[in-house]
Design an enzyme around this catalytic site. Structure first.
Site, PDB file in Angstrom:
ATOM      1  N   CYS A   9       0.838  -1.315  -0.198  1.00 21.11           N
ATOM      2  CA  CYS A   9      -0.322   0.338   0.761  1.00 21.11           C
ATOM      3  C   CYS A   9       0.881   0.869  -0.203  1.00 21.11           C
ATOM      4  O   CYS A   9       1.726   1.182  -0.361  1.00 21.11           O
ATOM      5  CB  CYS A   9      -0.821   0.236   1.343  1.00 21.11           C
ATOM      6  SG  CYS A   9      -0.221  -0.443   2.846  1.00 21.11           S
ATOM      7  N   ASN A  12       2.360   1.131   4.246  1.00 15.08           N
ATOM      8  CA  ASN A  12       2.037  -0.015   5.030  1.00 15.08           C
ATOM      9  C   ASN A  12       2.333   0.354   6.856  1.00 15.08           C
ATOM     10  O   ASN A  12       3.403   0.041   7.119  1.00 15.08           O
ATOM     11  CB  ASN A  12       3.722  -0.370   4.959  1.00 15.08           C
ATOM     12  CG  ASN A  12       4.579  -1.418   5.113  1.00 15.08           C
ATOM     13  OD1 ASN A  12       5.623  -2.233   5.678  1.00 15.08           O
ATOM     14  ND2 ASN A  12       3.571  -2.660   5.334  1.00 15.08           N
ATOM     15  N   CYS A  14      -1.721   1.033   7.067  1.00 13.54           N
ATOM     16  CA  CYS A  14      -2.290   0.498   7.403  1.00 13.54           C
ATOM     17  C   CYS A  14      -3.328  -0.953   7.322  1.00 13.54           C
ATOM     18  O   CYS A  14      -3.530  -2.263   7.322  1.00 13.54           O
ATOM     19  CB  CYS A  14      -3.417   1.761   7.154  1.00 13.54           C
ATOM     20  SG  CYS A  14      -3.597   3.172   8.097  1.00 13.54           S
ATOM     21  N   ARG A  15      -3.209  -0.685   5.180  1.00 14.77           N
ATOM     22  CA  ARG A  15      -4.260  -2.429   4.462  1.00 14.77           C
ATOM     23  C   ARG A  15      -3.177  -2.685   4.837  1.00 14.77           C
ATOM     24  O   ARG A  15      -3.201  -4.190   4.577  1.00 14.77           O
ATOM     25  CB  ARG A  15      -4.478  -1.412   3.164  1.00 14.77           C
ATOM     26  CG  ARG A  15      -5.342  -0.164   3.203  1.00 14.77           C
ATOM     27  CD  ARG A  15      -5.633  -0.041   2.010  1.00 14.77           C
ATOM     28  NE  ARG A  15      -4.411   1.735   1.587  1.00 14.77           N
ATOM     29  CZ  ARG A  15      -4.292   2.377   0.860  1.00 14.77           C
ATOM     30  NH1 ARG A  15      -5.471   2.583   0.060  1.00 14.77           N
ATOM     31  NH2 ARG A  15      -3.571   3.027   0.444  1.00 14.77           N
ATOM     32  N   SER A  16      -2.211  -2.485   3.514  1.00 17.89           N
ATOM     33  CA  SER A  16      -0.995  -3.837   3.469  1.00 17.89           C
ATOM     34  C   SER A  16      -0.817  -4.962   4.563  1.00 17.89           C
ATOM     35  O   SER A  16      -0.736  -6.109   4.706  1.00 17.89           O
ATOM     36  CB  SER A  16       0.270  -3.442   2.698  1.00 17.89           C
ATOM     37  OG  SER A  16       0.864  -2.241   3.647  1.00 17.89           O
ATOM     38  N   ASP A 123      -8.245   3.821   1.404  1.00 17.34           N
ATOM     39  CA  ASP A 123      -7.070   3.950   2.418  1.00 17.34           C
ATOM     40  C   ASP A 123      -7.884   4.764   3.362  1.00 17.34           C
ATOM     41  O   ASP A 123      -8.762   5.740   3.260  1.00 17.34           O
ATOM     42  CB  ASP A 123      -6.642   5.430   1.755  1.00 17.34           C
ATOM     43  CG  ASP A 123      -5.544   5.833   2.728  1.00 17.34           C
ATOM     44  OD1 ASP A 123      -5.676   5.495   3.397  1.00 17.34           O
ATOM     45  OD2 ASP A 123      -4.442   6.740   2.223  1.00 17.34           O
TER      46      ASP A 123
HETATM   47  P1  4NP Z   1      -1.689   2.567   3.904  1.00 17.10           P
HETATM   48  O1  4NP Z   1      -2.563   4.049   4.894  1.00 17.10           O
HETATM   49  O2  4NP Z   1      -1.199   3.293   2.851  1.00 17.10           O
HETATM   50  O3  4NP Z   1      -3.140   1.581   4.120  1.00 17.10           O
HETATM   51  O4  4NP Z   1      -0.853   2.730   5.002  1.00 17.10           O
HETATM   52  C1  4NP Z   1      -1.574   5.146   4.754  1.00 17.10           C
HETATM   53  C2  4NP Z   1      -1.085   5.487   5.576  1.00 17.10           C
HETATM   54  C3  4NP Z   1      -0.086   6.682   5.861  1.00 17.10           C
HETATM   55  C4  4NP Z   1      -0.378   7.530   4.997  1.00 17.10           C
HETATM   56  C5  4NP Z   1      -1.507   7.634   3.675  1.00 17.10           C
HETATM   57  C6  4NP Z   1      -1.969   6.369   4.284  1.00 17.10           C
HETATM   58  N1  4NP Z   1       0.036   9.230   4.901  1.00 17.10           N
HETATM   59  O5  4NP Z   1      -0.147   9.577   4.677  1.00 17.10           O
HETATM   60  O6  4NP Z   1       1.208   9.208   6.065  1.00 17.10           O
END
Ligand code: 4NP
Length: 153
Positions: A9, A12, A14-16, A123
């Site tokens: 993602c 790294n 939240c989703r992955s 997201d």
């Molecule tokens: P992820 O979510 O891609 O599912 O881990 C996010 C985590 C952090 C951010 C964006 C999306 N950020 O902008 O910091």
């Protein structure tokens, strides 16, 4: 040789990490190696988001030992299957591909449920808890298909 699966993602956190933990919880560890990474460098070395930890824990999955890392070109050598959570991640991964063989390893994870629709795992970072529940459900469904299709059970 186990099948090596990488979930990717943006951050790294939240989703992955959820995708990694959910798939890991279903498969035979002798047949599968699962990891996750982010296309960004925003959260290197960090633990998963507490909201991801919480929803995983609700379903009996512990993801607290995971740490954020950034996707690199070497991951094309280290993994057989690379699943992007959304189209933006997908594009950023393909940008690093060196050849057709690298590109062939990459797919959008939700294409495992609804092929060729190119749907994104939304997201959840800026939303509430419901977003994480929703992400969990989607990844639970997609990882069922992955485990079955690649005979990881
Ligand atoms: P992820 O979510 O891609 O599912 O881990 C996010 C985590 C952090 C951010 C964006 C999306 N950020 O902008 O910091």
């Amino acid at each position: 040789m186990p099948v090596r699966v990488l979930m990717v993602c943006l951050g790294n956190i939240c989703r992955s990490p959820l995708a990694e933990g959910i798939l890991q919880s279903k498969v035979d560890p002798e047949k599968t190696m699962v990891d996750s990474a982010g296309t960004s460098n925003y959260h290197i070395g960090e633990s998963p988001d507490p909201r991801s930890v919480e929803i995983a824990s609700k379903f009996g999955i512990d993801i607290t030992n995971q740490r954020g890392r950034q996707f690199t070109v070497i991951d094309f050598d280290d993994f057989d299957l690379i699943f992007a959570m959304d189209k933006s991640n997908y594009k950023n991964i393909l940008r690093l591909a060196r050849n057709e063989e690298d590109k062939k390893k990459v797919d959008l994870i939700l294409n495992k449920i609804s092929s060729r629709e190119n749907l994104d795992v939304p997201d959840p970072y800026y939303g509430g808890t419901m977003g994480f529940e929703n992400v969990f459900r989607m990844l639970d469904e997609a990882t069922d298909v992955i485990a079955e299709e690649y005979k990881l059970l």
